[in-house]
Design an enzyme around this catalytic site. Structure first.
Site, PDB file in Angstrom:
ATOM      1  NE  ARG A  52      -4.779  -1.132   1.917  1.00  0.00           N
ATOM      2  CZ  ARG A  52      -5.577  -1.452   2.666  1.00  0.00           C
ATOM      3  NH1 ARG A  52      -5.178  -1.067   3.881  1.00  0.00           N
ATOM      4  NH2 ARG A  52      -6.648  -1.508   2.156  1.00  0.00           N
ATOM      5  CE  LYS A 104     -18.282 -12.876  10.382  1.00  0.00           C
ATOM      6  NZ  LYS A 104     -18.659 -11.801  11.530  1.00  0.00           N
ATOM      7  N   GLY A 116      -6.874  -7.658   1.851  1.00  0.00           N
ATOM      8  CA  GLY A 116      -5.296  -7.211   2.238  1.00  0.00           C
ATOM      9  C   GLY A 116      -5.134  -8.588   2.432  1.00  0.00           C
ATOM     10  N   GLY A 143     -12.673  -3.790   1.570  1.00  0.00           N
ATOM     11  CA  GLY A 143     -13.740  -3.444   1.504  1.00  0.00           C
ATOM     12  C   GLY A 143     -14.113  -2.676  -0.086  1.00  0.00           C
TER      13      GLY A 143
HETATM   14  P1  AMP Z   1     -11.801 -12.194   5.392  1.00  0.00           P
HETATM   15  O1  AMP Z   1     -11.194 -11.052   5.320  1.00  0.00           O
HETATM   16  O2  AMP Z   1     -13.359 -13.068   4.218  1.00  0.00           O
HETATM   17  O3  AMP Z   1     -11.555 -11.977   3.409  1.00  0.00           O
HETATM   18  O4  AMP Z   1     -11.374 -13.539   5.580  1.00  0.00           O
HETATM   19  C1  AMP Z   1     -10.124 -14.567   5.046  1.00  0.00           C
HETATM   20  C2  AMP Z   1      -9.765 -15.003   7.321  1.00  0.00           C
HETATM   21  O5  AMP Z   1     -10.397 -16.251   6.076  1.00  0.00           O
HETATM   22  C3  AMP Z   1      -8.455 -15.520   7.108  1.00  0.00           C
HETATM   23  O6  AMP Z   1      -8.104 -15.002   8.274  1.00  0.00           O
HETATM   24  C4  AMP Z   1      -8.201 -17.018   6.446  1.00  0.00           C
HETATM   25  O7  AMP Z   1      -7.603 -17.151   7.651  1.00  0.00           O
HETATM   26  C5  AMP Z   1      -9.674 -17.665   6.856  1.00  0.00           C
HETATM   27  N1  AMP Z   1      -9.987 -18.747   6.440  1.00  0.00           N
HETATM   28  C6  AMP Z   1     -10.527 -19.030   5.718  1.00  0.00           C
HETATM   29  N2  AMP Z   1     -10.494 -20.414   4.664  1.00  0.00           N
HETATM   30  C7  AMP Z   1     -10.725 -20.505   5.995  1.00  0.00           C
HETATM   31  C8  AMP Z   1     -11.400 -22.035   6.852  1.00  0.00           C
HETATM   32  N3  AMP Z   1     -11.835 -23.202   6.462  1.00  0.00           N
HETATM   33  N4  AMP Z   1     -11.795 -21.762   7.878  1.00  0.00           N
HETATM   34  C9  AMP Z   1     -11.582 -20.518   9.309  1.00  0.00           C
HETATM   35  N5  AMP Z   1     -10.743 -19.288   8.704  1.00  0.00           N
HETATM   36  C10 AMP Z   1     -10.961 -19.507   6.953  1.00  0.00           C
END
Ligand code: AMP
Length: 386
Positions: free
Chosen positions: A35, A193, A342, A365
């Site tokens: 960044r 999520k 990120g 975001g």
């Molecule tokens: P996001 O901010 O929604 O893109 O989420 C990213 C995070 O999702 C990272 O820190 C990953 O470690 C986590 N992640 C990816 N796959 C999994 C999984 N199967 N179980 C738990 N966390 C996960």
């Protein structure tokens, strides 16, 4: 939208709102400087034009109204000084004192999120930021979805406002992608999520030939027909998973996965079919059969858009899926690849592959919101500010 290139900035005082929100480890080292690197063109251009430069940014999420050394921009000032070969003065007390410029010095304002009123776009604070400069330059694309005093309010009160080079570059690239992505387009959406990415998943399912899902998002979809044990999923977003799967037939869901009872570097890992997961097991990455399917799809792509790792890549044992995606993207020079978010940037950086990605968006975001088709508030106010 007025660009910094359109106005005369010679000898003017510029307040450049950058997004220097980079990960800093426990020893104060910047673990990924992407960044900062992408913010440099605007700063260097302003230097070339002999403008007097003030830079502002946030870092992390400190409690508003409190100074907290953990979130200080101190290390960023040191870093900027090294790469710009100029003295960079970190100013703490800039709201109540006049800033004095010395020749060849750049002023970096301390974390804007230490200021009370920053996040609710306080008018008095916005006016104070505006009063610091002749020209406000918005360059923080990654924060352009936020109506904050240092990103949005300030534009109302600054004598003149314009967009910086990074912001213009992001808008141009993402608009071009949305208008006419080169097909086949394969999108990959991973991360934690489904609820936070539901809108972007809809948009991408419409736009793409295939959408590959991973991480907690895939788990929530898998939970519709499988027992997913102790895996991360969103119990209150199952209806969203159902809607997606019913509506779109081009979503690729894992068929096998890497599971473990624990999450550590010493975890005992097993590869299992998705219908064979035990109560105490967690899905932490995709399995080899799924990797094969994904790689085959990605090899056919002309464009790949990626947001969100498909496993817990922070741990060595659970980054095989994410690594396979990176290797496939970088082994084919004909693929136009776009990544944003990120964690995705951090994962690609881990494999030293950032320089092989066609377009890196600094937004998380903001990137998702832009792709969804939303008008980002800061971009919209700049567009109407001609
Ligand atoms: P996001 O901010 O929604 O893109 O989420 C990213 C995070 O999702 C990272 O820190 C990953 O470690 C986590 N992640 C990816 N796959 C999994 C999984 N199967 N179980 C738990 N966390 C996960």
């Amino acid at each position: 939208m007025i660009s910094i290139l359109d106005i005369n900035i010679k000898n003017k005082i510029l307040l450049i709102r950058s997004d220097l929100n980079v990960p800093i480890d426990q020893y104060g080292n910047i673990s990924s400087d992407i960044r900062i690197q992408l913010s440099l063109p605007t700063i260097k251009y302003a230097l070339e034009k002999n403008a007097k430069i003030i830079i502002s940014s946030h870092l992390g999420r400190p409690n508003e109204g409190e100074y907290n050394p953990q979130y200080s921009l101190k290390n960023i000032a040191i870093y900027l000084e090294k790469i710009l070969k100029r003295k960079v003065i970190l100013k703490k007390d800039y709201l109540n004192n006049k800033l004095i410029f010395k020749k060849n010095e750049i002023i970096l304002l301390e974390n804007v999120r230490f200021n009370l009123g920053e996040k609710n776009n306080d008018e008095i604070l916005s006016k104070k930021y505006a009063s610091l400069c002749d020209v406000f330059v918005m360059d923080a694309f990654a924060t352009s979805h936020r109506i904050h005093a240092s990103t949005y309010g300030v534009i109302h009160f600054a004598k003149q406002s314009c967009a910086g080079l990074l912001l213009i570059n992001e808008i141009n690239h993402l608009k071009k992608f949305l208008k006419k992505p080169k097909k086949p387009l394969i999108s990959i959406v991973g991360g934690a999520k489904i609820s936070t990415k539901f809108n972007v998943l809809n948009k991408l399912a419409n736009l793409s030939d295939k959408v590959i899902v991973g991480g907690g998002i895939a788990n929530t979809i898998l939970s519709l027909n499988n027992d997913i044990g102790n895996s991360l999923y969103e119990s209150n977003a199952i209806h969203l998973a159902k809607k997606l799967i019913q509506k779109y037939k081009n979503i690729i869901v894992p068929v096998d996965c890497r599971v473990s009872e624990s999450l550590s570097n010493d975890s005992l890992v097993k590869i299992k079919k998705v219908n064979n997961i035990l109560k105490n097991e967690k899905i932490l990455d995709i399995g080899d059969e799924t990797i094969k399917i994904i790689v085959q799809q990605l090899q056919k792509a002309a464009t790949i858009l990626w947001n969100g790792p498909v496993g817990v890549f922070e741990f060595k044992k659970f980054r095989k899926g994410t690594e396979a995606i990176i290797n496939t993207i970088i082994s084919n020079n004909n693929i136009f690849s776009i990544i944003g978010g990120g964690d995705t940037l951090a994962a690609v950086n881990l494999f030293h592959a950032l320089n092989k990605i066609s377009y890196i968006s600094t937004g998380g975001g903001a990137f998702l919101k832009f792709i969804e088709g939303n008008t980002l508030p800061v971009i919209s106010i700049l567009e109407n500010n001609t």
